[in-house]
Design an enzyme around this catalytic site. Sequence first.
Site, PDB file in Angstrom:
ATOM      1  N   GLY A  52     -51.511  37.807 -74.529  1.00  0.00           N
ATOM      2  CA  GLY A  52     -51.840  38.609 -73.436  1.00  0.00           C
ATOM      3  C   GLY A  52     -52.368  38.215 -72.307  1.00  0.00           C
ATOM      4  O   GLY A  52     -53.272  37.029 -72.099  1.00  0.00           O
ATOM      5  N   LYS A  74     -46.849  25.051 -72.936  1.00  0.00           N
ATOM      6  CA  LYS A  74     -47.130  24.639 -74.362  1.00  0.00           C
ATOM      7  C   LYS A  74     -45.888  23.787 -74.405  1.00  0.00           C
ATOM      8  O   LYS A  74     -45.690  22.708 -75.141  1.00  0.00           O
ATOM      9  CB  LYS A  74     -47.356  25.552 -75.044  1.00  0.00           C
ATOM     10  CG  LYS A  74     -46.368  26.938 -75.052  1.00  0.00           C
ATOM     11  CD  LYS A  74     -47.232  28.002 -75.214  1.00  0.00           C
ATOM     12  CE  LYS A  74     -46.313  29.251 -74.734  1.00  0.00           C
ATOM     13  NZ  LYS A  74     -46.577  30.545 -75.189  1.00  0.00           N
ATOM     14  N   LYS A 105     -46.978  24.767 -80.207  1.00  0.00           N
ATOM     15  CA  LYS A 105     -48.590  24.453 -80.257  1.00  0.00           C
ATOM     16  C   LYS A 105     -48.932  23.764 -81.434  1.00  0.00           C
ATOM     17  O   LYS A 105     -50.056  23.050 -81.333  1.00  0.00           O
ATOM     18  CB  LYS A 105     -49.093  26.038 -80.517  1.00  0.00           C
ATOM     19  CG  LYS A 105     -48.733  27.085 -79.325  1.00  0.00           C
ATOM     20  CD  LYS A 105     -48.688  28.317 -79.632  1.00  0.00           C
ATOM     21  CE  LYS A 105     -48.459  29.522 -78.495  1.00  0.00           C
ATOM     22  NZ  LYS A 105     -48.299  30.654 -78.983  1.00  0.00           N
ATOM     23  N   GLY A 142     -46.039  42.932 -73.708  1.00  0.00           N
ATOM     24  CA  GLY A 142     -46.341  41.561 -73.018  1.00  0.00           C
ATOM     25  C   GLY A 142     -46.505  40.274 -73.674  1.00  0.00           C
ATOM     26  O   GLY A 142     -47.057  39.180 -73.368  1.00  0.00           O
TER      27      GLY A 142
HETATM   28  N1  HSE Z   1     -45.270  34.603 -77.192  1.00  0.00           N
HETATM   29  C1  HSE Z   1     -46.648  33.931 -77.510  1.00  0.00           C
HETATM   30  C2  HSE Z   1     -47.176  34.268 -78.738  1.00  0.00           C
HETATM   31  C3  HSE Z   1     -47.609  33.890 -76.047  1.00  0.00           C
HETATM   32  O1  HSE Z   1     -46.561  35.601 -79.099  1.00  0.00           O
HETATM   33  O2  HSE Z   1     -48.255  33.829 -79.307  1.00  0.00           O
HETATM   34  C4  HSE Z   1     -48.776  33.234 -76.309  1.00  0.00           C
HETATM   35  O3  HSE Z   1     -48.646  31.574 -76.508  1.00  0.00           O
END
Ligand code: HSE
Length: 430
Positions: free
Chosen positions: A302, A105, A205, A187
């Site tokens: 995830g 992204k 995003k 994670g």
């Molecule tokens: N670090 C990002 C989040 C992972 O927490 O949304 C997914 O893009």
Amino acid sequence: MQTFSIGLAGMGNVGAGVFKHLRGNRSLLRERLGYELEVRKIAVRNLSKDRGCEVPAELLTTDWRQLLDDPSIQILVELMGQKQESLELILGAIERRKIVVTGNKALLAEHGREIFEAAMRHNVPVFFEAAVGGGIPIIKTLREAFVANHIQSIHGIVNGTSNFILTQMTEQGLGFADALRQAQDAGYAEADPALDVNGGDAAHKAIILASLAYGFWVPPEKVFVEGIEHLTASDICFAKKLGYRIKLLAVIKADQGQVEVRVHPTLVPASHVLASVNGVFNAMAVRGDVVGDALLYGRGAGQDATTSAVISDLAEAADALSSPRRNLGFTPHSLYGACKPIGECTSEYYLRLAVDDRPGVIAEVASILGRLQIGISSILQPEAAEGEIATLVLMIHRASHAQISTALSQLGALGCVRKTPRMIRVEHFS
Ligand code: HSE
């Protein structure tokens, strides 16, 4: 049955998930797609790392350039999550007419224009469903399902980590650091978790969604970004008392050909569906001129959720190899093209002031707002003991960013205002 060969660059959390689920759901994919998807080579940093699944050693290489040089590889999956190397890999793959699938992204937000100019030149698709919303098919929805629509607005909770933190703070009374640690352990967080809490990841995003919706790559410097790192337990508490929840929202709107893209903590009415999007879940409320209101909801981060998105792109890549297509993943058009300056963007606001508890203070505050033509819709002042610093919470009618910024600096300069005023935007989705 025809086989399409994949080169996988990066075998972290998501790369390992892709490998595992391509194998695990192989029969289903074969039946559904009518061809075989086979991982031919995998580029990793560390050959001996435990990836939680069996990977034949002969597939592994530490040199990602080998994926470019292997003529049998038709689809290149970029999951390295780097800047320079990933860009080199993607542009190299496009030049060699390998279809690209990426979840990068940050790279798309910063280099989307360059990548898709190359894609157009070489007529090679680039798919990026995993870049926004984890397992939620928001990219395909905007590109295909909503093709008939002028997108009027998108309001999105697009960062799972910050949503998880805000949920834990709101519902469990957890401190910021503990909630962040839990998100990292699960994670969800970025390698650099600052991007999760400072709004940077959500901004990447938002840029991708806005670019797709409006047909031009939104320059990152035109996006207003504020994170959740300065939110306090008392703001969360006051918001609740007033009937709101605080969410880190990506707000994307079209206004007479201009596009507004911003990311910031936002008071969302507790009755609105986005207020109940909790934990690591993401959601996007999309308004189109034909479809009306639609909501997409799911796991925004995830291994498995993101893997689902990558494999859907692999299926699309294989389809594109079987029958060439016009849509290369992003189609520019000329109906929009300019971003609205943040100073002109309007909103309603929540203001919290720490003030001296003495007669005339509310009048001083109100007179600054009045002179700037800013209307107050309600005031809350919890009772405090005489002589203590009082808290004033004001809900403010719609005003521009420029107006409220001037008000904040004038209020901050008042002798009776004891701390930097806190402002959070309010969204009513009207
Ligand atoms: N670090 C990002 C989040 C992972 O927490 O949304 C997914 O893009």
